[in-house]
Design a protein around this motif. Structure first.
Motif, PDB file in Angstrom:
ATOM      1  N   GLU A  15      42.443  41.174  33.785  1.00 15.53           N
ATOM      2  CA  GLU A  15      43.723  41.730  33.346  1.00 15.53           C
ATOM      3  C   GLU A  15      44.328  40.885  32.231  1.00 15.53           C
ATOM      4  O   GLU A  15      44.893  41.424  31.271  1.00 15.53           O
ATOM      5  CB  GLU A  15      44.696  41.816  34.523  1.00 15.53           C
ATOM      6  CG  GLU A  15      44.511  43.015  35.413  1.00 15.53           C
ATOM      7  CD  GLU A  15      45.617  43.144  36.426  1.00 15.53           C
ATOM      8  OE1 GLU A  15      46.093  44.279  36.647  1.00 15.53           O
ATOM      9  OE2 GLU A  15      46.016  42.116  37.019  1.00 15.53           O
ATOM     10  N   HIS A  19      45.362  42.156  28.573  1.00 15.90           N
ATOM     11  CA  HIS A  19      46.754  42.025  28.140  1.00 15.90           C
ATOM     12  C   HIS A  19      46.902  41.040  26.981  1.00 15.90           C
ATOM     13  O   HIS A  19      48.015  40.665  26.615  1.00 15.90           O
ATOM     14  CB  HIS A  19      47.630  41.566  29.309  1.00 15.90           C
ATOM     15  CG  HIS A  19      47.815  42.612  30.347  1.00 15.90           C
ATOM     16  ND1 HIS A  19      47.994  42.316  31.692  1.00 15.90           N
ATOM     17  CD2 HIS A  19      47.837  43.973  30.269  1.00 15.90           C
ATOM     18  CE1 HIS A  19      48.123  43.432  32.382  1.00 15.90           C
ATOM     19  NE2 HIS A  19      48.035  44.451  31.541  1.00 15.90           N
ATOM     20  N   HIS A  20      45.784  40.584  26.443  1.00 16.96           N
ATOM     21  CA  HIS A  20      45.771  39.629  25.336  1.00 16.96           C
ATOM     22  C   HIS A  20      46.387  38.300  25.714  1.00 16.96           C
ATOM     23  O   HIS A  20      47.024  37.626  24.892  1.00 16.96           O
ATOM     24  CB  HIS A  20      46.463  40.216  24.108  1.00 16.96           C
ATOM     25  CG  HIS A  20      45.519  40.974  23.230  1.00 16.96           C
ATOM     26  ND1 HIS A  20      44.808  40.405  22.207  1.00 16.96           N
ATOM     27  CD2 HIS A  20      45.137  42.262  23.260  1.00 16.96           C
ATOM     28  CE1 HIS A  20      44.046  41.313  21.636  1.00 16.96           C
ATOM     29  NE2 HIS A  20      44.222  42.449  22.253  1.00 16.96           N
ATOM     30  N   GLU A  21      46.189  37.937  26.947  1.00 16.88           N
ATOM     31  CA  GLU A  21      46.578  36.620  27.401  1.00 16.88           C
ATOM     32  C   GLU A  21      45.310  35.793  27.610  1.00 16.88           C
ATOM     33  O   GLU A  21      44.206  36.317  27.691  1.00 16.88           O
ATOM     34  CB  GLU A  21      47.366  36.724  28.716  1.00 16.88           C
ATOM     35  CG  GLU A  21      48.635  37.563  28.579  1.00 16.88           C
ATOM     36  CD  GLU A  21      49.220  37.930  29.932  1.00 16.88           C
ATOM     37  OE1 GLU A  21      48.611  37.563  30.962  1.00 16.88           O
ATOM     38  OE2 GLU A  21      50.260  38.604  29.953  1.00 16.88           O
ATOM     39  N   HIS A 226      48.546  53.596  32.162  1.00 17.65           N
ATOM     40  CA  HIS A 226      49.617  52.625  31.924  1.00 17.65           C
ATOM     41  C   HIS A 226      50.815  52.876  32.833  1.00 17.65           C
ATOM     42  O   HIS A 226      51.434  51.924  33.334  1.00 17.65           O
ATOM     43  CB  HIS A 226      50.044  52.682  30.457  1.00 17.65           C
ATOM     44  CG  HIS A 226      49.018  52.118  29.519  1.00 17.65           C
ATOM     45  ND1 HIS A 226      49.085  52.283  28.150  1.00 17.65           N
ATOM     46  CD2 HIS A 226      47.893  51.381  29.750  1.00 17.65           C
ATOM     47  CE1 HIS A 226      48.052  51.677  27.575  1.00 17.65           C
ATOM     48  NE2 HIS A 226      47.317  51.134  28.527  1.00 17.65           N
ATOM     49  N   CYS A 231      45.132  49.194  33.266  1.00 16.18           N
ATOM     50  CA  CYS A 231      44.648  49.175  31.889  1.00 16.18           C
ATOM     51  C   CYS A 231      43.570  50.231  31.704  1.00 16.18           C
ATOM     52  O   CYS A 231      42.992  50.733  32.673  1.00 16.18           O
ATOM     53  CB  CYS A 231      44.083  47.801  31.539  1.00 16.18           C
ATOM     54  SG  CYS A 231      45.346  46.500  31.408  1.00 16.18           S
ATOM     55  N   ASP A 254      43.428  49.525  25.864  1.00 19.25           N
ATOM     56  CA  ASP A 254      43.644  48.082  26.000  1.00 19.25           C
ATOM     57  C   ASP A 254      42.419  47.273  25.604  1.00 19.25           C
ATOM     58  O   ASP A 254      42.541  46.099  25.226  1.00 19.25           O
ATOM     59  CB  ASP A 254      44.015  47.744  27.448  1.00 19.25           C
ATOM     60  CG  ASP A 254      45.268  48.462  27.895  1.00 19.25           C
ATOM     61  OD1 ASP A 254      46.360  48.097  27.417  1.00 19.25           O
ATOM     62  OD2 ASP A 254      45.159  49.404  28.705  1.00 19.25           O
TER      63      ASP A 254
END
Length: 343
Positions: A15, A19-21, A226, A231, A254
């Motif tokens: 995840e 979520h671009h983390e 969403h 995602c 995503d």
């Protein structure tokens, strides 16, 4: 011999990538493996025949190899296609069943309401660690191509545009219903749109036709995911340069999966699109077959190092772990992410 990753699945890691983390550790992504590897991870045991047993069998294998997700099985949306001809052709224009309005009306359309989704409920709480399922369905464009025949479809978009629109709308609506049912289950952590839109140099239909016939349905499916807190990932082979803006900004996927070095190497894909969408996999299948384990290990490590400060990347093959990829080559990729081999 590969000893495994020695870590519990944690879906939050995947995840974070989507979520671009930055995840806490190198994260893996794969569409599916192969039966030899599933059996290897399960100590040589054959796969159970029942859907729940099969799902748990796959999940145990994915956990052994270090994944935080597993492909969902057991409740497909099945579209009937015509019988293969005597030559067992793989032509994209064979086996079509819809050629006019009469055949459209008489086609045996599947009913998502009649599908047994209970496997998604029965495995809840029984998956390894904090693993979640990745739910996918037959692609909208791929299904339409099989129903109409690819070349036939290319003519029909001009000769019978209303019929083509009706076919895509029926397929799209059935996909929406199918994903809606799946998203009702806690075991499902993300969805994947499995639909090949291109080949080596361009998309299979023009971008404008894709925007008219295909993309509105995926926009609705991704929005539905969403809204449920999940995602959505796109698996699509081929050159999608002309529609990546749609993938990112219109449909709002995503993550993007499936890369070929001959089209866009994963390193270039990350440089071009990685700030807007998660890049998943990318170790080209031909590369995985032809190169040495050391070369595969080095490239995999380099990709992980390149993305470790920014995130938005999960290591994996460019498509799936095909049975013709030598096990030692696959294990070398996993070693780059922390996998253990016997001394």
């Amino acid at each position: 011999m590969f000893k495994g990753m020695n870590r519990e699945p944690d879906f939050h890691q995947l995840e974070a990538v989507l979520h671009h983390e930055k995840p806490d550790r190198p994260t893996l992504f794969e569409f599916f493996l192969n039966e030899r590897l599933y059996q290897y991870a399960n100590g040589g045991a054959p796969s159970p025949a029942d859907p729940v047993g099969r799902q748990l069998y796959l999940a145990r294998a994915m956990a052994f190899f270090g994944y935080d997700h597993c492909q969902a099985v057991g409740c497909p949306l099945q579209f009937i296609s015509g019988p293969l001809n005597k030559k067992q052709t793989r032509s994209l224009n064979e086996n079509h069943l819809i050629c006019d309005w009469e055949s459209f009306e008489h086609y045996p359309w599947p009913d998502p309401e009649a599908i047994d989704y209970s496997v998604l409920e029965h495995v809840s709480g029984r998956l390894p660690g904090e693993m979640k399922l990745m739910f996918s369905s037959a692609g909208i464009l791929e299904t339409a191509s099989e129903m109409l025949g690819y070349e036939n479809m290319c003519y029909m978009v001009y000769d019978e545009p209303e019929l083509v629109q009706a076919v895509f709308d029926r397929i799209g609506a059935l996909h929406v219903a199918h994903y809606r049912h799946a998203l009702a289950y806690e075991s499902v952590g993300l969805i994947m749109a499995n639909d090949d839109w291109g080949f080596n140099t361009q998309t299979l239909l023009s971008p404008d036709l894709l925007r008219k016939l295909v993309f509105p349905w995926y926009r609705e499916i991704v929005a539905m995911a969403h809204e449920s807190g999940r995602c959505a990932v796109l698996h699509s082979c081929g050159c999608l340069d002309s529609v990546m803006g749609d993938v990112i900004s219109d449909m709002r996927f995503d993550g993007k999966h499936s890369y070929q070095d001959s089209i866009v190497p994963v390193e270039e894909a990350y440089a071009r699109w990685g700030h807007d969408i998660a890049i998943l996999g990318g170790m080209d299948i031909d590369y995985m077959v032809r190169r040495t384990p050391d070369e595969i290990r080095q490239r995999s490590r380099a990709m992980l190092e390149r993305t470790q400060t920014v995130g938005g990347y999960a290591l994996g093959t460019g498509n799936s772990v095909a049975e013709y990829i030598p096990d030692a080559h696959y294990f070398a990729m996993l070693e780059a992410a922390g996998g253990k081999m016997e001394d």
